[in-house]
Design a protein around this motif. Structure first.
Motif, PDB file in Angstrom:
ATOM      1  N   LYS A  20       0.828  -1.193   0.000  1.00 22.86           N
ATOM      2  CA  LYS A  20       0.000   0.000   0.000  1.00 22.86           C
ATOM      3  C   LYS A  20       0.875   1.260   0.000  1.00 22.86           C
ATOM      4  CE  LYS A  20      -4.142   1.821   2.056  1.00 22.86           C
ATOM      5  NZ  LYS A  20      -4.695   2.116   3.326  1.00 22.86           N
ATOM      6  N   ASN A  21       1.899   1.146   0.774  1.00 21.79           N
ATOM      7  CA  ASN A  21       2.878   2.253   0.841  1.00 21.79           C
ATOM      8  C   ASN A  21       3.472   2.562  -0.521  1.00 21.79           C
ATOM      9  OD1 ASN A  21       3.623   3.798   2.949  1.00 21.79           O
ATOM     10  ND2 ASN A  21       4.714   2.157   4.023  1.00 21.79           N
ATOM     11  N   ASN A  22       3.920   1.477  -1.174  1.00 19.91           N
ATOM     12  CA  ASN A  22       4.547   1.617  -2.495  1.00 19.91           C
ATOM     13  C   ASN A  22       3.568   2.207  -3.497  1.00 19.91           C
ATOM     14  OD1 ASN A  22       6.917   0.665  -1.633  1.00 19.91           O
ATOM     15  ND2 ASN A  22       6.664  -1.432  -2.411  1.00 19.91           N
ATOM     16  N   ARG A  23       2.321   1.741  -3.409  1.00 16.06           N
ATOM     17  CA  ARG A  23       1.281   2.184  -4.339  1.00 16.06           C
ATOM     18  C   ARG A  23       1.056   3.688  -4.149  1.00 16.06           C
ATOM     19  NH1 ARG A  23      -1.240   1.669  -8.781  1.00 16.06           N
ATOM     20  NH2 ARG A  23      -3.354   2.489  -8.800  1.00 16.06           N
ATOM     21  N   GLU A  24       0.974   4.111  -2.889  1.00 14.82           N
ATOM     22  CA  GLU A  24       0.753   5.539  -2.616  1.00 14.82           C
ATOM     23  C   GLU A  24       1.917   6.383  -3.095  1.00 14.82           C
ATOM     24  OE1 GLU A  24      -0.548   6.478   1.271  1.00 14.82           O
ATOM     25  OE2 GLU A  24      -2.492   5.558   0.869  1.00 14.82           O
ATOM     26  N   ALA A  25       3.117   5.843  -2.886  1.00 14.94           N
ATOM     27  CA  ALA A  25       4.307   6.575  -3.338  1.00 14.94           C
ATOM     28  C   ALA A  25       4.291   6.703  -4.849  1.00 14.94           C
ATOM     29  CB  ALA A  25       5.563   5.848  -2.877  1.00 14.94           C
ATOM     30  N   PHE A  26       3.913   5.579  -5.496  1.00 15.45           N
ATOM     31  CA  PHE A  26       3.857   5.589  -6.960  1.00 15.45           C
ATOM     32  C   PHE A  26       2.865   6.650  -7.469  1.00 15.45           C
ATOM     33  CE2 PHE A  26       1.635   4.051 -10.787  1.00 15.45           C
ATOM     34  CZ  PHE A  26       2.692   4.083 -11.681  1.00 15.45           C
ATOM     35  N   LEU A  27       1.682   6.679  -6.839  1.00 14.33           N
ATOM     36  CA  LEU A  27       0.647   7.634  -7.269  1.00 14.33           C
ATOM     37  C   LEU A  27       1.104   9.078  -7.028  1.00 14.33           C
ATOM     38  CD1 LEU A  27      -2.554   5.779  -6.059  1.00 14.33           C
ATOM     39  CD2 LEU A  27      -1.749   6.083  -8.417  1.00 14.33           C
TER      40      LEU A  27
END
Ligand code: URA
Length: 250
Positions: A5-12
């Motif tokens: 989830k962290n990675n996804r948020e960072a990506f966005l």
């Protein structure tokens, strides 16, 4: 929050930055290895082969130095000094040295032990010698006066004149490649000048006394270790002078 989830948020977040025109983002990596401090320049360590003369002093010269020491031990040219001294401090160290130090006169500790530079100033001198990559046993240390002036008063001109023949003969026999004069009194006596030490230090000057085969012996004058004990900020200045000696020796 999970890692995904962290990675996804960072990506966005990065994507939105890109869309709004940001071209570059500085990212600080967690647990990144710390950059290593720049290595200090290597201090030379003088092997005996580098610190000592290629041609060691001959048996004849050794005998002449021994005879000179014996003469100095009996000297009574200075009435006051010879009647108040405990020991004559002729000098000590390696007679095959490339570098000879000349100080002012023995102090209380030196007078007691009969050896030069064994008190607090001597400890600092040893540190200086070692910082140069040399060992004390690889140099020779002598003084302008071989006897302690009472209460460590400065040498009188007639005492310097009385003791000069011992120092001059010592230098001629040891025949160092270079001399380091420690402090005002040694520098002025060696160079036969009254130029202040602040002007004498930092540059090589020619030793004006007799030398073996008339060779030139450069003298580097610098501040006395006892002066450095009172003025530690001047250690930097002395280090600059020592670096010149190291460069010339190398
Ligand atoms: N100071 C000197 O000049 N010489 C010594 O031997 C000791 C202290």
């Amino acid at each position: 929050m999970t890692k995904e989830k962290n990675n996804r948020e960072a990506f966005l977040y990065l994507k939105s930055l890109k869309e709004s025109g940001v071209k570059e983002v500085l990212v600080e990596r967690k647990n990144a290895p710390k950059p290593k401090p720049a290595a200090l320049p290597a201090r030379p360590v003088w092997s005996d082969a580098a610190a000592l003369k290629a041609e060691p002093v001959s048996a004849e010269t050794q005998a002449a130095l021994k005879a000179l020491r014996e003469e100095a031990l009996k000297c009574v040219r200075c009435q006051e000094l010879s009647s108040t001294r405990q020991n004559v401090v002729f000098g000590s160290g390696n007679e095959n040295c490339k570098l000879m130090f000349v100080g002012e006169a023995p102090g209380r500790d030196e007078d007691k032990q009969g050896l030069p530079f064994v008190g607090d100033a001597g400890k600092l001198l040893t540190q200086i010698i070692e910082a140069m990559g040399l060992k004390r046993e690889q140099v020779y240390i002598a003084n302008t006066l071989k006897c302690r002036p009472p209460k460590n008063r400065p040498p009188e001109p007639d005492e310097v004149a009385n003791c000069r023949p011992f120092l001059e003969k010592q230098i001629e026999l040891i025949n160092p490649a270079m001399i380091c004069a420690l402090g005002k009194h040694a520098s002025q006596a060696l160079l036969k000048t009254d130029i202040p030490i602040s002007k004498l230090r930092g540059e090589f000057r020619d030793y004006p006394g007799p030398t073996l085969g008339g060779i030139r012996i450069p003298v580097m004058c610098t501040y006395h270790p006892a002066y450095l004990l009172r003025n530690p900020a001047e250690k930097r200045t002395v280090w600059e002078d020592m670096k010149k000696i190291m460069k010339a020796l190398a």
